[in-house]
Design an enzyme around this catalytic site. Structure first.
Site, short mmCIF file in Angstrom:
data_model
loop_
_atom_site.label_atom_id
_atom_site.label_comp_id
_atom_site.label_asym_id
_atom_site.label_seq_id
_atom_site.Cartn_x
_atom_site.Cartn_y
_atom_site.Cartn_z
NE ARG A 1 50.41 -16.20 -10.17
CZ ARG A 1 51.11 -15.18 -10.93
NH1 ARG A 1 52.08 -14.24 -10.40
NH2 ARG A 1 50.58 -14.43 -12.32
CE LYS B 1 26.99 -14.05 -20.32
NZ LYS B 1 29.12 -13.53 -21.03
CG ASP C 1 25.12 -11.02 -19.99
OD1 ASP C 1 26.35 -10.55 -20.28
OD2 ASP C 1 25.27 -11.07 -19.31
N GLY D 1 25.21 -9.46 -15.74
CA GLY D 1 24.41 -8.67 -16.54
C GLY D 1 25.44 -8.31 -17.73
CB ALA E 1 37.15 -6.54 -17.25
CD GLU F 1 33.14 -19.08 -15.82
OE1 GLU F 1 32.39 -20.47 -16.17
OE2 GLU F 1 33.16 -18.83 -14.72
CB SER G 1 32.40 -11.95 -26.35
OG SER G 1 31.66 -13.51 -26.00
NE ARG G 2 38.91 -15.61 -22.12
CZ ARG G 2 38.79 -17.56 -21.24
NH1 ARG G 2 37.70 -16.95 -20.29
NH2 ARG G 2 38.94 -18.45 -21.63
CG ASN G 3 31.29 -17.70 -23.11
OD1 ASN G 3 31.73 -18.91 -22.38
ND2 ASN G 3 32.13 -16.84 -22.08
#
Length: 333
Positions: A41, A196, A249, A141, A145, A283, A259-261
């Site tokens: 955007r 992972k 990782d 790996g 962020a 993911e 980690s969002r996971n």
């Protein structure tokens, strides 16, 4: 790109999320850098130009003054390196949308950690289908962020079938605090990144359900064995599993609350099962379904992955999944 070895390569990062922004920041911090962050955007690109930050995803972290922001596909013209930093399930549409602007000599690198849910394909396979003739690599790996963008020391892997290309990419994208190791095992590096995330969800479930650190340790070690079986069966190398894109990782994603996971798994562990129709799938939720399906077709034993897939799909609650795992026949490790 090799013909421009004396000048900085033109790098375009497609996707202005946290990871894409971090990668563009590292690349743009180098001398004579030529880096563009391509947002979907124009509002996002304009805000980055105005503030010199991308506060929507990396609040408070300043970005290099030489970084260029755009929302136009024309920014891809004459790019030497194109980094695809959008979610796995958006890769095919993005390749179709931006493909006409990507030159035939460009190297396209997927930076996502997953597989395409509808086909079970690796993302490099998706890109090769949609961007015929381009050279395709993968970056993966242990690297969050915020750490990368903040200049904290981080090491990851970049893989391409041609080791010379992998090395060229590593040299172009590495920075003062960001080190890339080249690899020729594109399959193993990709699958390590995807699997992972599945195991991080499993570790989150253990934490959310209050099952203790011993259970987490068991999941990490047995999950690593599953990862190895799957990667080798798909043509990857066992050594890759023990490296940064595998074990490295996995340890990071399965133990850090960045980690969002892992956080997704913690929520599952507390609630007992996934919320029906959840739009907040990570993911690892997609990868669990794909990996379980492919493992079944290939006869690969992956009980932890199958349990995560069943919980995410709402077919099994946490307690039932635990009972199934703990009642499996005793075998040699």
């Amino acid at each position: 790109m090799s013909g421009k070895s004396k000048s900085a390569p033109k790098i375009v990062v497609v996707g202005a999320g946290a990871f894409g922004t971090a990668l563009s920041a590292v690349a743009a911090a180098k001398d004579k850098a030529n880096v563009t962050l391509l947002a979907r955007r124009e509002e996002a690109a304009a805000e980055c130009r105005r503030t010199g930050r991308n506060d929507a995803v990396l609040p408070g972290i300043p970005l290099p003054p030489g970084l260029v922001y755009s929302s136009q596909a024309a920014a891809l013209e004459d790019a030497d390196i194109v980094l695809f930093a959008m979610p796995s399930q958006a890769h095919r549409d993005a390749a179709r949308s931006y493909g006409p602007a990507i030159g035939a000599r460009a190297i396209v690198v997927t930076c996502a950690k997953g597989m395409e849910q509808s086909t079970g394909q690796l993302l490099t396979d998706v890109l090769e289908e949609e961007l015929p003739g381009r050279r395709i690599g993968v970056l993966s790996g242990p690297g969050f962020a915020a750490d990368i963008a903040s200049g904290l020391p981080t090491a990851m892997v970049i893989a391409a079938p041609d080791t010379a290309i992998a090395t060229e990419l590593a040299e172009a994208l590495s920075g003062r605090t960001f080190r890339l190791y080249p690899s020729a095992d594109r399959t193993g590096v990709q699958l390590g990144g995807a699997l992972k995330n599945v195991l991080a969800i499993a570790c989150g479930i253990v934490e959310g359900a209050g099952l203790g650190d011993s259970a987490r340790a068991a999941l990490i070690s047995r999950g690593l064995a599953e990862m190895s079986r799957f990667i080798v069966a798909r043509g990857g190398e066992a050594d890759t599993v023990r490296g940064l894109s595998g074990l490295g990782d996995l340890v990071l994603t399965a133990t850090s609350h960045q980690s969002r996971n892992l956080r997704f798994g913690i929520a599952l562990g507390k609630d007992g099962r996934a919320a029906a129709g959840s739009s907040e799938l990570v993911e690892g939720a997609f990868a669990a379904s794909v990996a379980a399906r492919v493992a079944g077709a290939l006869g690969i034993e992956m009980p932890v992955t199958e349990a995560v897939a069943a919980i995410v799909d709402g077919k099994l609650d946490v307690r039932s999944a635990l009972e199934q795992l703990m009642s499996r026949p005793i075998t040699h490790e």
